[in-house]
Write a protein that holds these residues in place. Structure first.
Motif, short mmCIF file in Angstrom:
data_model
loop_
_atom_site.label_atom_id
_atom_site.label_comp_id
_atom_site.label_asym_id
_atom_site.label_seq_id
_atom_site.Cartn_x
_atom_site.Cartn_y
_atom_site.Cartn_z
N MET A 1 80.44 5.37 55.42
CA MET A 1 78.98 5.65 56.07
C MET A 1 78.84 4.48 57.08
N ALA A 2 79.77 3.54 57.17
CA ALA A 2 79.53 2.77 58.32
C ALA A 2 79.73 3.46 59.72
N LEU A 3 80.15 4.42 59.66
CA LEU A 3 80.53 5.30 60.73
C LEU A 3 79.03 5.90 61.19
N ALA A 4 78.19 6.07 60.37
CA ALA A 4 77.20 6.73 60.66
C ALA A 4 76.24 6.04 61.66
N PRO A 5 76.07 6.85 63.02
CA PRO A 5 75.06 6.11 63.89
C PRO A 5 73.69 5.87 63.45
N ASP A 6 73.05 6.35 62.45
CA ASP A 6 72.00 5.72 61.74
C ASP A 6 71.57 6.26 60.68
N ALA A 13 74.09 13.70 56.01
CA ALA A 13 75.23 14.05 55.72
C ALA A 13 75.31 14.12 54.14
N GLU A 14 74.57 13.37 53.48
CA GLU A 14 74.60 13.28 51.95
C GLU A 14 74.03 14.83 51.51
N GLY A 15 73.47 15.07 52.19
CA GLY A 15 72.76 16.57 51.89
C GLY A 15 73.61 17.64 52.10
N LEU A 16 74.75 17.48 52.96
CA LEU A 16 75.79 18.56 52.96
C LEU A 16 76.83 18.42 52.06
N VAL A 17 76.81 17.28 51.52
CA VAL A 17 78.02 17.22 50.38
C VAL A 17 77.99 18.06 49.40
N SER A 18 77.71 19.31 49.54
CA SER A 18 77.60 20.19 48.38
C SER A 18 78.43 21.34 48.65
N ASP A 19 79.11 21.91 47.78
CA ASP A 19 80.10 23.03 47.95
C ASP A 19 79.58 24.20 48.61
N SER A 20 78.39 24.43 48.24
CA SER A 20 77.77 25.63 48.77
C SER A 20 77.39 25.66 50.27
N ALA A 31 94.60 16.13 59.74
CA ALA A 31 93.26 16.41 59.75
C ALA A 31 92.39 16.97 58.53
N LEU A 32 91.11 16.96 58.80
CA LEU A 32 90.35 17.92 57.93
C LEU A 32 89.29 18.63 58.68
N TRP A 33 89.14 19.75 58.09
CA TRP A 33 88.25 20.76 58.84
C TRP A 33 87.52 21.91 57.80
N GLY A 34 86.61 22.12 58.43
CA GLY A 34 85.58 23.08 57.54
C GLY A 34 84.56 23.77 58.44
N GLU A 35 84.04 24.80 57.87
CA GLU A 35 82.81 25.59 58.67
C GLU A 35 81.79 25.35 57.84
N CYS A 36 80.58 24.62 58.40
CA CYS A 36 79.46 24.52 57.73
C CYS A 36 78.32 25.48 58.02
N LYS A 37 77.40 25.80 56.96
CA LYS A 37 76.36 26.56 57.14
C LYS A 37 75.35 25.63 58.06
N GLY A 38 74.93 26.48 59.18
CA GLY A 38 73.55 25.61 59.85
C GLY A 38 72.61 26.60 59.96
N SER A 39 71.77 26.13 60.92
CA SER A 39 70.55 26.83 61.35
C SER A 39 70.90 27.99 62.24
N GLY A 40 72.14 28.05 62.88
CA GLY A 40 72.35 29.03 63.60
C GLY A 40 73.13 30.43 63.09
N ALA A 41 73.46 31.09 63.92
CA ALA A 41 73.94 32.63 63.14
C ALA A 41 75.16 32.36 62.75
N LYS A 42 76.25 31.65 63.37
CA LYS A 42 77.61 31.31 63.09
C LYS A 42 77.65 29.98 62.57
N LEU A 75 83.31 14.15 51.54
CA LEU A 75 84.08 14.97 50.72
C LEU A 75 85.23 14.84 50.47
N TYR A 76 85.98 14.24 51.47
CA TYR A 76 87.29 13.78 51.62
C TYR A 76 87.49 12.44 50.61
N ALA A 77 86.61 11.42 50.99
CA ALA A 77 86.51 10.51 49.97
C ALA A 77 86.36 10.82 48.61
#
Lengths: 437, 502
Positions: A1-6, A13-20, A31-42, A75-77
């Motif tokens: 969390m200290a890496l968070a710029p603000d 980020a906490e809001g995104l820590v959910s499986d769905s 490395a870690l990777w993932g594809e996350c649902k956002g407000s765009g199409a892809k 999620l990794y943590a």
């Protein structure tokens, strides 16, 4: 969390820590990777290089690391089950290998035995061209400042504002962005109203001193020239610094830090350190530009053993950190406020162009008077440069009791970065949105 | 930088004015001036020199200001690392108010106070919401009250020491604010009804109308026949509001002379016809205004925008001051029957309105009757009636299906009937929650903005035990941002409440 710029990123980020939210997730040892649902199409493709703790994401956010990168790390943590060993997808491979390539290229370039004479000549030519441009810009600026004083600052309207902005841009064109920044700061002070006229005059005066320095650079000592270059915004080469710098090894206590957005794409991070044994102060200064994240993890109050290489200058503060490792946490230094201001005076006396110096003020009490937040210390009362919300959290933290405050003194106001209560190891830390104008 | 410098800079540097600093720097300034430059250039050089010197002389004002007393220590403050702390931060930052209220109650229940880092946000939340303050004030601790003294916006937290403190301090009566005096009187009235009345009576003549009104309203608690004398005298008060208030209070004392008078005026309007086979009651509105009415705070002139006709207006004013028990005893009909009977009368609107105003929490059967009657005159204000019933009794009036509640428009009433801190019963909550799961799974909330807002409020009023079986809703790929936000908030509210009761 200290890496968070603000804080906003952290919350997001906490809001995104959910499986769905994550369409796919994967990890391996690097490395870690993932594809996350956002407000765009892809969905957005996010990846984290575990070794360097650097993140990259295809979302349009300008913050680094962005909330998707932070969420992946969270999620990794949490050892999320979906982040199991899996095959690296193509796009992760691409990024990681391009990073490796860049690192290798850098090594190669460093190890390649270049023709010393040729490289030196090329460097000298570049320098000369730059000085020429700066000379020209400085001459224009000197004329312009004199014009402002002759005309009088009292008549300042939208036309003048345009003019000042244009001049600041001219300085950037002349390869002296430091001059441009100072002028922009003067413009901001001008726009803030008559309360800050004195500041404007002072900034213009310091600009004039810089111009004098530029004109007389042949006669300046090496350290003074270094001050000048830093103030002009002409950075010293990191590798050169690493080679020729003064080395100081110590256990460094992290006093406080701040990340400030400089403009659209650039943000600046300042971390202030104090050597527990040498009592030496240091500044780690990093920039993040458009996708390249800030690396390294420095929490206020933690101690790290490291060797710092100081940049040249009359009042050396900025340094590069090498060989950083965590060390046992140290208690807060017991410093006298008189010594603190004595030290600050010396720094400014040696280099009046320093943008800010660190101040550690023990047993200080914050108060609010109307809408001005102030700090009462045994050496006097200082105005604080914080927004209202941050001022109230600082006050709530102190409850009227004296606390130890660390901040940046710019000659006019103190920007408090962190504060400590005796017997408590959770400090108050300035929110990145809490800096006032 | 002294005034001459500023003046030169603002007006325009035109001549080589001898600018001075102090002491040693003058030599330097003289040197600069002596270089024979253009005046403006010399000025900027001098300004540079002055600034460099000033920066090097770090010194601060030492005004002789006394610092405010520090706050006393709060030994029972929740630690910042307490498991509730991240939920509390979000609750105070994002609401909703009911959740904040509940959090405060729970903190008080464990004899703790808010951690200091949450105080500014909590106080801001209290500033925005009056309803929150009652729960907030006991948990802000000494530090919270100390902070409140420093910020004008948070004065509400400063005034209130808790009600108990305020009330037992007789100084509050002499010198306190109106709110404090009301609280004091209320406490006093609870302990010693007669004493409180005497206290009020002594100072009545000196108080302005608003104060009189608020303090007389306190007499509603523990109202008894002894208060009659004072209230009768208030029927002649200068302020209309006070007169109306006194009349209303008197009317709720069935054996007072006031009530008797009103009954005497009303009774003739109610006639009993004895037909051959049936007996029925008829109600007529008064033909003319009786001048004696003004002593009972009944107005003869109808207000301009009043929907009732003139005679109905008079009837209504009479009805609303007659105790409901008289109707039952006089006609022999019970509440339900009276309502049905009135429905056929010409004067239904006046009767219904009058009765509705008389209904108090003691008149259980009237409340039930009104709620069951579902007359359009009673459509609004159901939430208040429901609030007068105990929780269990309310739920019998509602279908326990979310769909039906929403379609009949009763869902907002269900939520509104819960006072802050109150919840629905466990069984009812369970039924509603399982319906809610169905809605979430079936994407019912996607397009309905109003419904989403109510769903969030619903999450704050269901019984905490019913949340044990909460399962996170399935997320879809094509959620709109608004829906995603709603579900996110819903999960946050549920998680917070579960943590508070875990």
């Amino acid at each position: 969390m200290a890496l968070a710029p603000d804080a906003a990123s952290a919350k997001a980020a906490e809001g995104l820590v959910s499986d769905s939210k994550w369409v796919s997730l994967g990890a391996d040892s690097d490395a870690l990777w993932g594809e996350c649902k956002g407000s765009g199409a892809k969905p957005y493709q996010t990846q984290v290089d575990l070794a360097a703790l650097a993140a990259r994401c295809s979302c349009p956010s300008r913050k680094f690391p962005c909330k998707h990168g932070l969420a992946l790390l969270l999620l990794y943590a949490q050892k999320h089950p979906r982040l199991a060993q899996s095959e690296r997808p193509q796009w992760v491979n691409e990024w990681l290998s391009s990073r490796k390539e860049k690192a290798e290229k850098k090594e190669q370039a460093a190890s390649k035995p270049a023709d010393p004479a040729a490289t030196a000549a090329a460097a000298a030519k570049r320098e000369a061209t730059r000085w020429k441009r700066i000379d020209s810009g400085a001459a224009d600026l000197q004329r312009w400042i004199a014009d402002q004083f002759r005309r009088g600052l009292g008549k300042f309207g939208p036309e003048q504002r345009q003019e000042w902005s244009a001049m600041a841009a001219r300085m950037v064109d002349a390869q002296a962005p430091g001059l441009g920044n100072q002028l922009q700061a003067a413009l901001d002070a001008m726009s803030a109203g008559s309360g800050r006229y004195e500041e404007v005059i002072e900034r213009l005066g310091l600009l004039q001193l810089l111009i004098e320095g530029v004109c007389r650079r042949e006669q300046l000592s090496a350290t003074r020239l270094a001050d000048l270059r830093t103030a002009l915004g002409w950075p010293h080469d990191k590798d050169e610094v690493a080679e020729h710098a003064e080395d100081v090894s110590d256990d460094w206590l992290v006093l406080g830090q701040i990340v400030q957005q400089r403009d659209e794409k650039l943000s600046e991070r300042r971390i202030w350190l104090r050597g527990c044994n040498t009592g030496r102060y240091a500044l780690l200064l990093d920039f993040a530009f458009n996708g390249k994240g800030l690396e390294g993890f420095w929490r206020a109050g933690a101690s790290h053993a490291a060797t710092l290489k100081f940049y040249p200058g009359s009042a050396p503060l900025r340094a590069l950190a090498t060989g950083q490792s965590a060390s046992q946490s140290k208690s807060w230094p017991q410093l006298s406020a008189y010594d603190a201001i004595e030290r600050a005076s010396h720094w400014f006396a040696r280099n009046p162009w320093l943008p800010q110096v660190p101040l550690v003020l023990n047993q200080a009490t914050p108060t609010i008077d109307g809408d001005v937040c102030k700090l009462h210390t045994e050496v006097g009362v200082l105005p604080l440069r914080v927004r209202e919300a941050a001022a109230w959290t600082l006050l709530a933290f102190s409850g009227g009791q004296p606390i130890d405050v660390v901040g940046e003194w710019d000659g006019r106001r103190l920007l408090p970065l962190s504060a400590w209560r005796s017997g408590d190891n959770r400090p108050w830390v300035l929110d990145n949105d809490g800096v006032a104008e | 930088m002294s005034a001459p410098w500023l003046k030169q800079a603002l007006v325009g540097v035109d001549s080589t004015a001898m600018l001075s600093g102090n002491g040693e720097i003058d030599a330097l300034l003289a040197q600069i001036a002596g270089q024979g430059d253009d005046a403006a250039l010399a000025f900027s050089r001098a300004a540079g020199a002055m600034t460099a010197c000033r920066l090097a002389a770090v010194s601060f004002d030492t005004p002789a200001i006394a610092l405010p007393e520090p706050a006393a220590a709060d030994t029972n403050a929740l630690d910042e690392s307490h498991r509730w702390s991240s939920w509390l931060t979000l609750a105070f930052a994002q609401g909703p108010v009911r959740l904040q209220y509940e959090a405060c109650i729970r903190i008080a229940a464990v004899n703790a106070v808010l951690p200091s880092n949450l105080l500014p946000q909590a106080l801001e939340a209290g500033k925005r919401s009056q309803a929150l303050r009652a729960a907030l004030l006991p948990v802000i601790g000494h530090r919270g009250r100390w902070l409140a003294r420093l910020n004008a916006d948070w004065r509400f937290a400063m005034d209130g020491m808790t009600e108990i403190d305020a009330a037992s301090d007789p100084k509050a009566w002499e010198e306190g604010s109106l709110a404090q005096r009301v609280a004091y009187l209320r406490q006093h009235r609870a302990r010693d009804a007669a004493g409180a009345r005497d206290l009020l009576q002594q100072q009545l003549s000196e108080m302005p109308a608003k104060e009189r009104q608020e303090l007389v309203a306190v007499l509603e608690h523990g109202l008894s026949a002894d208060d009659e004398a004072l209230l009768e005298s208030l029927l002649k008060d200068r302020s209309r509001d006070v007169r109306q208030l006194a009349a209303r209070l008197l009317a709720s004392l069935p054996h007072s002379t006031h009530a008797q008078r009103l009954i005497a005026w009303l009774a003739p309007l109610l006639t009993h016809k004895r037909g051959l086979l049936t007996r029925s009651w008829q109600c007529e509105a008064p033909e003319q205004a009786d001048p004696a009415w003004s002593s009972a705070a009944i107005e003869t002139t109808r207000p301009q925008h009043e929907a009732l006709g003139e005679r109905a207006w008079w009837l209504y004013q009479l009805v609303r001051q007659v105790p409901l028990s008289w109707w039952v005893s006089h006609t022999g009909m019970n509440a339900g029957e009276l309502l049905a009977w009135a429905a056929k009368s010409d004067w239904k609107a006046a009767l219904y309105r009058g009765w509705r105003e008389r209904v108090g929490s003691a008149d259980r059967d009237w409340i039930e009757a009104i709620l069951t009657a579902r007359a359009k005159e009673f459509a609004s204000g159901n939430a208040e009636l429901l609030a007068m019933l105990p929780t269990q009794a309310r739920e019998r009036h509602w279908p326990d299906s979310l769909d039906k509640l929403w379609k009949s428009g009763a869902l907002p009433d269900v939520i509104a009937s819960c006072a802050p801190g109150e919840t629905l019963s466990t069984e009812f909550s369970r039924a509603l929650l399982s319906d809610l799961h169905g809605w979430l799974d079936s994407d019912r909330l996607r397009h309905d903005y109003g419904l989403r807002a109510h769903v969030l409020e619903l999450a704050t009023v269901v019984h905490p035990d019913s949340l044990a079986n909460w399962r996170p809703p399935l997320r879809r790929d094509d959620e709109t941002p608004a829906l995603a936000e709603c579900i996110h908030d819903l999960e946050r509210i549920v998680a917070t409440r579960r943590a508070l009761y875990a």
